[in-house]
Motif scaffolding. Structure first.
Motif, short mmCIF file in Angstrom:
data_model
loop_
_atom_site.label_atom_id
_atom_site.label_comp_id
_atom_site.label_asym_id
_atom_site.label_seq_id
_atom_site.Cartn_x
_atom_site.Cartn_y
_atom_site.Cartn_z
N SER A 62 6.35 -0.84 19.22
CA SER A 62 7.63 -1.18 19.84
C SER A 62 8.07 -2.60 19.47
CB SER A 62 7.55 -1.03 21.35
OG SER A 62 8.78 -1.34 21.96
N LEU A 63 7.11 -3.53 19.50
CA LEU A 63 7.42 -4.91 19.14
C LEU A 63 7.96 -5.00 17.71
CD1 LEU A 63 7.37 -7.95 19.78
CD2 LEU A 63 4.96 -7.96 19.06
N GLN A 64 7.34 -4.26 16.80
CA GLN A 64 7.77 -4.27 15.40
C GLN A 64 9.16 -3.67 15.25
OE1 GLN A 64 6.66 -5.60 12.77
NE2 GLN A 64 7.52 -4.50 11.04
N GLU A 65 9.42 -2.59 15.97
CA GLU A 65 10.69 -1.88 15.82
C GLU A 65 11.85 -2.56 16.54
OE1 GLU A 65 9.75 1.99 17.30
OE2 GLU A 65 8.78 2.64 15.42
N LYS A 66 11.58 -3.12 17.73
CA LYS A 66 12.65 -3.65 18.56
C LYS A 66 12.70 -5.17 18.62
CE LYS A 66 12.38 0.36 21.66
NZ LYS A 66 12.13 0.79 23.07
N GLY A 67 11.63 -5.82 18.19
CA GLY A 67 11.60 -7.27 18.24
C GLY A 67 11.25 -7.82 19.60
#
Length: 292
Positions: free
Chosen positions: A251-256
């Protein structure tokens, strides 16, 4: 403390008790297990290989690496620990040294298995086992090596996969006669086989619930009714941690950001509680501040 905890473990390990015993791969996991109220933990060799080296359970962890992990876990928690010592790192002479080292590091029970070295995870294909007589000598060496008679020797057989259930049960009986305190037949394939193990090999048994493995994952109450003293979930915590890391980092990678995943991340305050931060703050106030 270790000797006292070995006696506590002996009291826990009663046929039919069905004690739930999660596995830990490091001191932090052991702290979480203790904080959640479990009465004992299992130091998983597979977990150490996965988390410390980032490799599968194929016999790559060294004895010194295992001892260091056991020492750290013993220092972190006040519950009994069962230690997975794989095949004993060699022959019966090696086993003698392994028992001495792990006992000094704080183990309350030490598990030895009868696989050929290098071993494989009990739920992998392609396992092989050593001759019965060779494993019997390893168990005798382990029993002779312990300095505290309360320390329990746990004998595991992986013969079910290559030789069949009957051979595995016969081995369990031989290992008990050689002096093993606890028995472990790895990877029965169904309820009937799980029940046959305890019925045909009298003694103290554990079983291993591997999520995604060959053995059906059954409730501890049902396994206790079959006669099992303990039900080990050797890598449930590890698999849960991996799932959590994958979810949050993806999620961190996809949404920042990690917005919306707050429930999947332990709070900063809880994190500090799990590592006993207050105790170290108290030590700092007592010694460091006093010297200023």
């Amino acid at each position: 403390m270790s000797s006292e905890l070995s006696r506590v473990l002996r009291d826990l390990m009663q046929p039919g008790a069905g004690v739930l015993m999660p596995g830990c791969a490091n001191a932090l996991a052991a702290r979480v297990i203790e904080a959640c109220g479990y009465k004992a933990t299992f130091v998983t060799g597979a977990g150490i290989a996965n988390t410390f080296l980032g490799v599968p359970d194929v016999g790559l962890v060294s004895l010194s690496e295992l001892v260091d992990h056991v020492w750290a876990i013993r220092d972190a928690v006040s519950i009994p620990i069962i230690v997975d010592a794989d095949t004993g790192f060699g022959n019966a002479v090696n086993v003698h040294r392994v028992i001495r080292m792990l006992e000094r590091a704080g183990a309350n029970s030490i598990m030895l298995e009868d696989q050929v070295f290098p071993k494989r995870c009990g739920h992998f294909e392609g396992k092989s086992v050593i001759p019965r007589a060779e494993m019997v000598q390893k168990i005798k060496a382990a029993v002779d090596a312990r300095t505290d008679e309360a320390l329990m020797i746990l004998a595991r057989t992986d013969a079910r996969a290559s030789h069949g259930l009957e051979d595995a049960i016969e081995r369990a009986n031989l290992y008990r006669e050689a002096g093993a305190d606890i028995l472990f037949v790895e990877a029965p394939l169904n309820r009937e086989e799980l029940a046959a193990v305890t019925a045909q090999a009298p003694g103290i048994h554990i079983c291993n619930m591997v999520i995604g493995g060959k053995t059906p994952v059954l409730p501890s109450q049902e396994l206790g009714a079959m006669g099992y003293a303990a039900v080990v979930y050797a890598n449930a915590a590890l698999q849960a941690a991996l799932a959590g890391m994958k979810k949050v980092l993806t999620s961190l990678q996809e949404k920042g950001s990690v917005e919306g995943l707050e429930d999947a991340i332990v709070s900063f305050q809880d994190r500090q509680r799990f590592v006993d931060h207050d105790r170290f703050q108290a030590l700092e106030r007592r010694y460091v501040a006093a010297a200023e």
